[in-house]
Design an enzyme around this catalytic site. Structure first.
Site, PDB file in Angstrom:
ATOM      1  N   LYS A 106       4.851  26.403 -33.013  1.00 59.40           N
ATOM      2  CA  LYS A 106       4.195  26.975 -34.198  1.00 59.40           C
ATOM      3  C   LYS A 106       3.861  25.922 -35.237  1.00 59.40           C
ATOM      4  O   LYS A 106       2.843  26.019 -35.909  1.00 59.40           O
ATOM      5  CB  LYS A 106       5.026  28.075 -34.846  1.00 59.40           C
ATOM      6  N   GLU A 130       1.854  32.901 -27.426  1.00 50.29           N
ATOM      7  CA  GLU A 130       2.692  34.078 -27.685  1.00 50.29           C
ATOM      8  C   GLU A 130       4.107  33.676 -28.108  1.00 50.29           C
ATOM      9  O   GLU A 130       4.709  34.289 -28.990  1.00 50.29           O
ATOM     10  CB  GLU A 130       2.745  34.951 -26.419  1.00 50.29           C
ATOM     11  N   ILE A 137       8.897  38.876 -28.629  1.00 49.93           N
ATOM     12  CA  ILE A 137       8.123  40.040 -29.086  1.00 49.93           C
ATOM     13  C   ILE A 137       6.641  39.796 -28.810  1.00 49.93           C
ATOM     14  O   ILE A 137       6.094  38.787 -29.252  1.00 49.93           O
ATOM     15  CB  ILE A 137       8.330  40.284 -30.599  1.00 49.93           C
ATOM     16  N   LYS A 206       4.807  30.607 -38.922  1.00 52.09           N
ATOM     17  CA  LYS A 206       4.481  31.783 -38.119  1.00 52.09           C
ATOM     18  C   LYS A 206       3.522  32.702 -38.874  1.00 52.09           C
ATOM     19  O   LYS A 206       2.600  33.262 -38.284  1.00 52.09           O
ATOM     20  CB  LYS A 206       5.770  32.511 -37.735  1.00 52.09           C
TER      21      LYS A 206
END
Length: 437
Positions: A106, A130, A137, A206
């Protein structure tokens, strides 16, 4: 004959080990889901000697990243090195070599995403991430695919397991931040240097990605207001409970016309909200779409297995594209780069929200009146308050919860109040979010 898709893995740390476990334990499952075989052809890491608890075929692990990046048979490269360099250089090289990218990085995408996504678009390859947001999640594919027909008005996330674990422990045990952090470090829930986590930086990385995806825009990471949890005390959590709130480190993204709110900070939310029930190392994201309504996803936001699950979901998606000779079905941000809009990030002084304010004052007459007077002067009205219990302590807390107020007014009022000689330490401000759609 059955197709064989070869995959290379850069970085053989915790998540890399999880990825190897999926390849080994779920090999038959992957083959049946794909209708082709998926082969982990090479792993590159500087450390080739540490035992990771998985058996590898001889020659699979190398310290030569170039051998992996330039292998013409490898079609998908998983980047799990972390950090900015050499990850950025390796990813761009793999893209130039026509390889699809799956990454959990990220920080890299929050800062260099634009360059990487553009390069991928030009080369006709996927960049999938992802695993970069909220571990296991499936939030990225939900935003881009399943919910892709919605205009999003808001997103809320509990995106850092370390912070959520610490706040949950503070809440349940009544302990202070530093004690719980020390315990979390002992148990491996917090890094030796926890700055990225506890100061909200990881959460902001994020959030930058989620805002880009939801609102179809480029976000300058530095524009995201970021505040961590290190100033929160057990007392604040106790007061929050008295007022009917739970305290969470919340990532908030909202769209208001052509302006976007992008902020990460400790937030009080009503204790009956679904997000208030997300405890310990669990993460959750709540999205609000114009047609879908609110959608909430929660699960493990980190950890070897959950994150490996997200990595391998992306690897499967890339392999499916390769099996059907379709190069890039899904753009990295869910829309072509030239369709991204530019929105201004709303400056914090323009925020309107209720506030929790804790003043530490000398216990003497008239203090309450002078604080309330200054708040009134700046049009800040008080919804409820907790007065100090009378005892001989040097400093006592006075706590107010305000009605909706403008942040610029609150900032100005606190600057004036903090100058009063009865104030013993800087006033603590916590924002309240009590109208989640």
């Amino acid at each position: 004959a059955m197709q064989n898709i070869k995959v290379g893995l850069l970085g053989f740390g915790t998540i890399g080990t999880g990825v190897v476990r999926v390849f080994q334990l779920n090999k038959d499952l992957l083959t049946s889901r794909l209708g082709a075989s998926l082969e982990l052809a090479r792993i590159a890491d500087l450390d080739t000697t540490t035992d990771r608890g998985v058996q590898l075929a001889p020659g699979l692990l190398t310290d030569d990243a170039q051998a992996l990046l330039n292998d013409p048979e490898i079609q998908v490269v998983i980047e799990l090195i972390g950090g900015y360099e050499p990850a950025r250089t390796f990813v761009l090289q793999a893209i130039r070599n026509g390889k699809h990218i799956v990454t959990a990085n990220k920080a890299l995408l929050a800062l260099h995403g634009e360059e990487i996504f553009r390069a991928a678009e030009e080369a006709g390859v996927n960049v999938m991430f992802e695993a970069a947001v909220a571990g296991g999640i499936p939030i990225i594919s939900s935003i881009k695919e399943n919910l892709g027909a919605n205009n999003y008005s808001a997103l809320y996330g509990i995106l850092n397991g370390t912070c959520n674990y610490i706040l949950t422990e503070m809440d349940e045990e009544g302990k202070d931040f530093s004690d719980v952090l020390a315990e979390a470090q002992k148990q491996g829930y917090a890094e030796a240097d926890p700055t990225f986590d506890v100061e909200g930086i990881d959460t902001a990385h994020k959030l930058a990605l989620l805002i880009s995806l939801c609102f179809g825009t480029k976000v300058d990471f530095d524009d995201i207001y970021t505040e961590g949890i290190s100033k929160i005390t057990a007392l604040d959590i106790e007061y929050a409970r008295d007022f009917g709130y739970k305290l969470k480190l919340l990532a908030i993204g909202k769209r208001d016309g052509d302006k976007i709110e992008a902020r990460v900070h400790p937030t009080m939310i009503p204790k009956d909200y679904p997000l208030a029930a997300i405890n310990g190392v669990f993460n959750s994201v709540r999205l609000v779409g114009d047609f879908s309504g609110p959608v909430m996803l929660s699960g493990y936001g980190a950890g070897m297995d959950a994150t490996a699950s997200a990595v391998m979901g992306d690897v499967l998606a890339a392999a499916r594209d390769l099996c059907t000779d379709c190069s890039t079905r899904m753009p990295a941000l869910g829309c072509p780069q030239d369709q991204l809009k530019s929105y201004q990030i709303k400056p914090m002084e323009q925020l309107s929200t209720p506030y929790y304010l804790r003043f530490n004052v000398k216990d003497q007459p008239g203090v309450l009146a002078s604080i309330a007077g200054i708040l009134g002067k700046y049009e800040i009205s008080i919804e409820s308050m907790v007065q100090p219990h009378r005892h001989a302590a040097e400093a006592v807390p006075i706590v107010f919860v305000t009605h909706v107020a403008e942040e610029r007014n609150v900032t100005a009022a606190l600057a004036e109040i903090n100058e009063l000689n009865v104030i013993q330490e800087e006033t603590l401000l916590i924002r309240i979010e009590n109208h989640l759609e």
